[in-house]
Design a protein around this motif. Structure first.
Motif, mmCIF file in Angstrom:
data_model
loop_
_atom_site.group_PDB
_atom_site.id
_atom_site.type_symbol
_atom_site.label_atom_id
_atom_site.label_comp_id
_atom_site.label_asym_id
_atom_site.label_seq_id
_atom_site.Cartn_x
_atom_site.Cartn_y
_atom_site.Cartn_z
ATOM 1 N N SER A 73 0.953 -1.225 0.207
ATOM 2 C CA SER A 73 -0.296 -0.046 0.204
ATOM 3 C C SER A 73 0.932 1.281 0.165
ATOM 4 N N GLY A 74 0.208 2.382 -0.327
ATOM 5 C CA GLY A 74 0.940 3.681 -0.278
ATOM 6 C C GLY A 74 1.564 3.871 1.118
ATOM 7 N N ALA A 75 0.768 3.564 2.132
ATOM 8 C CA ALA A 75 1.418 3.890 3.611
ATOM 9 C C ALA A 75 2.618 2.944 3.796
ATOM 10 N N GLU A 76 2.323 1.645 3.266
ATOM 11 C CA GLU A 76 3.624 0.636 3.385
ATOM 12 C C GLU A 76 4.861 1.248 2.894
ATOM 13 N N ILE A 77 4.885 1.601 1.465
ATOM 14 C CA ILE A 77 5.608 2.241 0.871
ATOM 15 C C ILE A 77 6.496 3.601 1.509
ATOM 16 N N ARG A 78 5.544 4.355 1.878
ATOM 17 C CA ARG A 78 6.206 5.310 2.893
ATOM 18 C C ARG A 78 6.814 5.077 3.997
ATOM 19 N N LEU A 79 6.406 4.003 4.726
ATOM 20 C CA LEU A 79 7.031 3.333 5.946
ATOM 21 C C LEU A 79 8.398 2.883 5.409
ATOM 22 N N LEU A 80 8.518 2.110 4.514
ATOM 23 C CA LEU A 80 9.676 1.498 3.900
ATOM 24 C C LEU A 80 10.793 2.819 3.769
ATOM 25 N N ARG A 81 10.370 3.649 2.986
ATOM 26 C CA ARG A 81 11.209 4.746 2.613
ATOM 27 C C ARG A 81 11.716 5.489 3.963
ATOM 28 N N GLN A 82 10.686 5.682 4.744
ATOM 29 C CA GLN A 82 11.169 6.558 6.038
ATOM 30 C C GLN A 82 12.282 5.555 6.894
ATOM 31 N N GLN A 88 11.887 11.073 -0.867
ATOM 32 C CA GLN A 88 11.089 10.532 -1.993
ATOM 33 C C GLN A 88 12.030 10.695 -3.139
ATOM 34 N N ALA A 89 12.821 11.596 -3.362
ATOM 35 C CA ALA A 89 13.876 11.727 -4.669
ATOM 36 C C ALA A 89 14.832 10.815 -4.393
ATOM 37 N N ARG A 90 15.319 10.647 -3.375
ATOM 38 C CA ARG A 90 16.435 9.690 -2.965
ATOM 39 C C ARG A 90 16.016 8.326 -3.270
ATOM 40 N N PHE A 91 14.802 7.967 -2.716
ATOM 41 C CA PHE A 91 14.221 6.680 -2.950
ATOM 42 C C PHE A 91 14.162 6.358 -4.336
ATOM 43 N N GLU A 92 13.659 7.315 -5.165
ATOM 44 C CA GLU A 92 13.438 7.083 -6.717
ATOM 45 C C GLU A 92 14.895 6.799 -7.458
ATOM 46 N N GLN A 93 15.843 7.706 -6.716
ATOM 47 C CA GLN A 93 17.089 7.322 -7.321
ATOM 48 C C GLN A 93 17.595 5.911 -7.029
ATOM 49 N N PRO A 99 11.024 10.912 -11.887
ATOM 50 C CA PRO A 99 10.554 12.076 -10.719
ATOM 51 C C PRO A 99 9.125 11.997 -10.313
ATOM 52 N N LYS A 100 8.884 12.075 -8.912
ATOM 53 C CA LYS A 100 7.561 12.153 -8.649
ATOM 54 C C LYS A 100 6.848 10.920 -8.444
ATOM 55 N N THR A 101 7.361 9.727 -8.849
ATOM 56 C CA THR A 101 6.973 8.630 -8.930
ATOM 57 C C THR A 101 6.428 8.217 -7.310
ATOM 58 N N VAL A 102 7.453 8.219 -6.594
ATOM 59 C CA VAL A 102 7.198 7.631 -5.242
ATOM 60 C C VAL A 102 6.164 8.249 -4.558
ATOM 61 N N VAL A 103 5.968 9.651 -4.701
ATOM 62 C CA VAL A 103 4.958 10.232 -4.276
ATOM 63 C C VAL A 103 3.587 9.961 -4.738
ATOM 64 N N VAL A 110 -1.202 6.602 -8.159
ATOM 65 C CA VAL A 110 -0.837 5.435 -9.127
ATOM 66 C C VAL A 110 -0.180 4.393 -8.405
ATOM 67 N N PHE A 111 -0.107 3.188 -9.242
ATOM 68 C CA PHE A 111 0.760 2.256 -8.296
ATOM 69 C C PHE A 111 1.782 1.439 -8.808
ATOM 70 N N GLN A 112 2.606 0.898 -8.437
ATOM 71 C CA GLN A 112 3.684 0.316 -8.682
ATOM 72 C C GLN A 112 3.346 -1.280 -9.455
ATOM 73 N N ASN A 113 4.289 -1.488 -10.459
ATOM 74 C CA ASN A 113 4.121 -2.977 -11.057
ATOM 75 C C ASN A 113 4.734 -4.001 -10.050
ATOM 76 N N ARG A 114 4.434 -5.107 -10.238
ATOM 77 C CA ARG A 114 4.915 -6.338 -9.481
ATOM 78 C C ARG A 114 6.291 -6.372 -9.455
ATOM 79 N N THR A 115 7.001 -6.026 -10.287
ATOM 80 C CA THR A 115 8.446 -6.192 -10.175
ATOM 81 C C THR A 115 9.052 -5.021 -9.319
ATOM 82 N N VAL A 116 8.477 -4.026 -9.317
ATOM 83 C CA VAL A 116 9.073 -2.834 -8.571
ATOM 84 C C VAL A 116 8.505 -3.393 -7.002
ATOM 85 N N ASP A 117 7.363 -3.942 -6.997
ATOM 86 C CA ASP A 117 7.041 -4.368 -5.377
ATOM 87 C C ASP A 117 7.488 -5.453 -4.920
ATOM 88 N N THR A 118 8.282 -6.362 -5.714
ATOM 89 C CA THR A 118 9.081 -7.161 -5.169
ATOM 90 C C THR A 118 10.520 -6.391 -4.757
#
Length: 139
Positions: A73-82, A88-93, A99-103, A110-118
Motif C-alpha cells: 500500500s501507499g502507507a507501506e511504501i512510505r514506511l519503508l522509505r522512512q 522521496q527523490a532519493r528513494f526514486e534514485q 521523478p514524482k513516482t514515489v509521491v 498510481v501504483f507500482q508494478n509487481r517487479t518494483v513491488d518485489t
C-alpha cells in the motif's frame, strides 16, 4: 464538486446526500469503498462528492486494489522509505524510478508494478541491500 449541491447539474432534480458505499474503477475493476459521503441525483442517478472526497475515495480504492493483488500500500511504501531514512527523490534514485513516482505511489494516485513491488519488499526485508545499491548509485 465543491460543497453540497441541492440540485443536479445534469437534470436539475434534487440531490440526496448519504453516507454509504461507492464503486470506483481501478484498472478496469470496480472496487467498493465503504462509508463515503456522497450525493445521488433522485432522477438521473448522477453521483456528487464534496471537495476532497473523490481523491480520498480514489486513494482508498487503489489501496484496496493493491491489497487484493498482493501489492504494498501507499502507507507501506512510505514506511519503508522512512525506515531507510530516504527522501522521496532519493528513494526514486535507489530504485531507478522517475521523478514524482514515489509521491504518486504513496498518495495512491498510481501504483507500482509487481517487479518494483518485489524490489521494495527485498529492500524492506534486507535493508543492507538498499545501502549496497545506494553506494552503486553514488559511484
Amino acid at each position: 464538486m465543491v460543497g453540497k449541491l441541492a440540485r443536479c447539474v445534469e437534470c436539475g432534480a434534487k440531490v440526496n446526500w448519504i453516507t454509504g458505499p461507492v464503486e470506483w474503477d481501478v484498472k478496469g475493476e470496480r472496487i467498493a469503498v465503504d462509508k463515503v459521503e456522497h450525493g445521488i441525483c433522485s432522477v438521473c442517478g448522477e453521483t456528487y462528492f464534496s471537495e476532497g472526497v473523490s481523491s480520498d475515495v480514489q486513494r482508498r480504492a487503489v489501496d484496496a486494489y493493491k491489497s487484493a493483488h498482493g501489492l504494498l500500500s501507499g502507507a507501506e511504501i512510505r514506511l519503508l522509505r522512512q525506515r531507510l531514512g530516504l527522501s522521496q527523490a532519493r528513494f526514486e534514485q535507489l530504485i531507478g524510478a522517475g521523478p514524482k513516482t514515489v509521491v504518486r505511489w504513496e498518495n495512491g494516485t498510481v501504483f507500482q508494478n509487481r517487479t518494483v513491488d518485489t524490489l521494495m519488499r527485498v529492500l524492506r526485508d534486507y535493508p543492507q541491500v538498499a545501502q549496497d545499491l545506494l553506494r552503486r548509485v553514488d559511484a
